[in-house]
Design a protein around this motif. Structure first.
Motif, PDB file in Angstrom:
ATOM      1  N   THR A  18     -19.454  -1.171  -5.369  1.00  0.00           N
ATOM      2  CA  THR A  18     -18.560  -1.429  -4.091  1.00  0.00           C
ATOM      3  C   THR A  18     -17.363  -2.241  -4.447  1.00  0.00           C
ATOM      4  O   THR A  18     -17.600  -3.046  -5.620  1.00  0.00           O
ATOM      5  CB  THR A  18     -19.368  -1.821  -2.892  1.00  0.00           C
ATOM      6  N   LEU A  19     -16.312  -2.473  -3.729  1.00  0.00           N
ATOM      7  CA  LEU A  19     -15.450  -3.445  -4.138  1.00  0.00           C
ATOM      8  C   LEU A  19     -15.345  -4.578  -3.122  1.00  0.00           C
ATOM      9  O   LEU A  19     -15.592  -4.384  -1.955  1.00  0.00           O
ATOM     10  CB  LEU A  19     -13.800  -2.674  -4.014  1.00  0.00           C
ATOM     11  N   ASP A  20     -15.316  -5.904  -3.508  1.00  0.00           N
ATOM     12  CA  ASP A  20     -15.318  -6.911  -2.521  1.00  0.00           C
ATOM     13  C   ASP A  20     -13.735  -7.308  -1.889  1.00  0.00           C
ATOM     14  O   ASP A  20     -12.909  -6.168  -2.338  1.00  0.00           O
ATOM     15  CB  ASP A  20     -15.748  -8.108  -3.370  1.00  0.00           C
ATOM     16  N   ASP A  21     -13.650  -8.160  -1.219  1.00  0.00           N
ATOM     17  CA  ASP A  21     -12.452  -8.385  -0.374  1.00  0.00           C
ATOM     18  C   ASP A  21     -11.153  -8.477  -1.755  1.00  0.00           C
ATOM     19  O   ASP A  21      -9.857  -8.414  -1.274  1.00  0.00           O
ATOM     20  CB  ASP A  21     -12.405  -9.846   0.411  1.00  0.00           C
ATOM     21  N   LYS A  22     -11.417  -8.874  -2.650  1.00  0.00           N
ATOM     22  CA  LYS A  22     -10.460  -9.054  -3.846  1.00  0.00           C
ATOM     23  C   LYS A  22     -10.415  -7.811  -4.991  1.00  0.00           C
ATOM     24  O   LYS A  22      -9.831  -7.960  -5.731  1.00  0.00           O
ATOM     25  CB  LYS A  22     -10.743 -10.371  -4.760  1.00  0.00           C
ATOM     26  N   LYS A  23     -10.909  -6.725  -4.500  1.00  0.00           N
ATOM     27  CA  LYS A  23     -10.820  -5.476  -4.952  1.00  0.00           C
ATOM     28  C   LYS A  23     -11.605  -5.648  -6.455  1.00  0.00           C
ATOM     29  O   LYS A  23     -11.302  -4.800  -7.216  1.00  0.00           O
ATOM     30  CB  LYS A  23      -9.414  -5.253  -5.232  1.00  0.00           C
ATOM     31  N   LYS A  24     -12.501  -6.426  -6.483  1.00  0.00           N
ATOM     32  CA  LYS A  24     -13.244  -6.508  -7.660  1.00  0.00           C
ATOM     33  C   LYS A  24     -14.736  -5.461  -7.625  1.00  0.00           C
ATOM     34  O   LYS A  24     -15.352  -5.996  -6.368  1.00  0.00           O
ATOM     35  CB  LYS A  24     -13.572  -7.973  -8.009  1.00  0.00           C
ATOM     36  N   PRO A  25     -15.284  -5.097  -8.494  1.00  0.00           N
ATOM     37  CA  PRO A  25     -16.473  -4.282  -8.416  1.00  0.00           C
ATOM     38  C   PRO A  25     -17.900  -5.244  -8.204  1.00  0.00           C
ATOM     39  O   PRO A  25     -17.621  -6.026  -8.860  1.00  0.00           O
ATOM     40  CB  PRO A  25     -16.482  -3.444  -9.831  1.00  0.00           C
TER      41      PRO A  25
END
Length: 312
Positions: free
Chosen positions: A78-85
């Motif tokens: 999934t992607l966090d708030d900063k678009k990191k996996p």
């Protein structure tokens, strides 16, 4: 979401709207109506479906009459708030019913895409035991793929830490360490289920099926060893960087202490010559220069001594 697939004898997969013998029913985050419909149509325990949707459900294999439930944990990104996996695991339910094959999961996953798009060789929806083992094999290879991605991220963060030690990189390592713990725990649980399938007769297996299951167990074991290796390396790396950060703090404090000592000497000299009592050279016109020279000499001598003792 409810999708029904059926393959013919040539292995051509087609999506259909009706539940027929030998079909594959794929449920992704189903609603209550879809759960009730499948349970009634296939005459399977509704708990088989609902248990697979529990995020905390453990891996296991269970049999109820002719119906078999296999729950394993598959990798999820999934992607966090900063678009990191962010790497995690979620349960996947595999139900081998009398005439149908059911998969049920909370989230869509690339494992399903490979089968629904016909990218898996020798895949037939009506060969239920082999289909289950093919899913397990794809699951194990997915773990290996994500572990390689984690390894590359660790190397990247290590390079960033060597250049600039910031809390952001340390938090990234902490998140990766947490993911490795999830992966290792899930892989070990899955391994127990696979060994149970090999040692018991829950599933009717032909020789090819047994060979495939052995391959799955080998792949899963490799993933366990890789996850443990990466977790060990990451743990050692974080300990090393923690020691480096602590040592850097000590060096900074030592430097500041040495600077404080050197700067305190001119203050002492100035304090003596600022007293309202009789002092040497008080009537000398170059008294300020004398006091300044004494301060400079004392500071330089102190700095030299501290330097030799490697405190500066």
């Amino acid at each position: 979401m409810l999708n029904i697939f059926l393959s013919n004898e040539e292995g051509v997969l087609k999506e259909t709207n009706k539940i027929t013998s030998g079909c594959w029913i794929n449920l992704v985050a189903p609603n209550e109506q879809e759960i009730q419909y499948i349970a009634a149509e296939l005459d399977i325990p509704i708990e088989f479906l609902k248990d697979s949707l529990d995020e905390e459900e453990r891996s296991r294999i269970e049999k109820d009459g002719d119906d078999i439930l296999i729950i394993v944990n598959i990798p999820s990104v999934t992607l966090d708030d900063k678009k990191k996996p962010m790497y995690d695991t979620i349960p996947l339910g595999i139900i081998i019913a009398k005439n149908c094959f059911v998969t049920i999961c909370l989230k869509d996953n690339p494992i399903f895409h490979a089968f629904s798009q016909g990218k898996v060789k020798y895949f037939f929806t009506y060969k239920r035991t082999r289909f289950a083992f093919q899913i397990l094999y794809s699951m194990s290879t997915s773990y290996l793929k994500y572990l390689k991605q984690i390894s590359k991220k660790i190397d990247t963060i290590e390079d960033q830490l060597l250049q600039s030690m910031k809390n952001k990189e340390l938090f990234s390592l902490l998140h990766l360490q947490k993911s490795l713990v999830y992966f290792t725990t899930s892989l070990k649980s899955n391994n127990i289920v696979m060994n149970k399938m090999m040692n018991t007769r829950f599933l009717k297996m032909y020789e090819d099926d047994q060979d495939l299951l052995e391959d799955v167990i080998i792949e899963n074991q490799q993933a366990i060893e890789m996850a443990q290796t990466h977790a060990s390396i990451l743990s050692g790396m974080m300990d090393a960087f923690a020691s480096i950060i602590s040592n850097n703090v000590s060096m900074v404090m030592k430097f500041l202490t040495s600077v404080t000592i050197v700067l305190s000497l001119p203050t002492i000299v100035a304090s003596f010559y600022g007293m309202n009592v009789n002092i040497p050279f008080q009537d000398y016109k170059h008294a300020f220069i004398v006091a300044l020279a004494i301060s400079v000499v004392l500071s330089c001598l102190t700095a030299i001594v501290l330097r030799r003792k490697r405190l500066f």
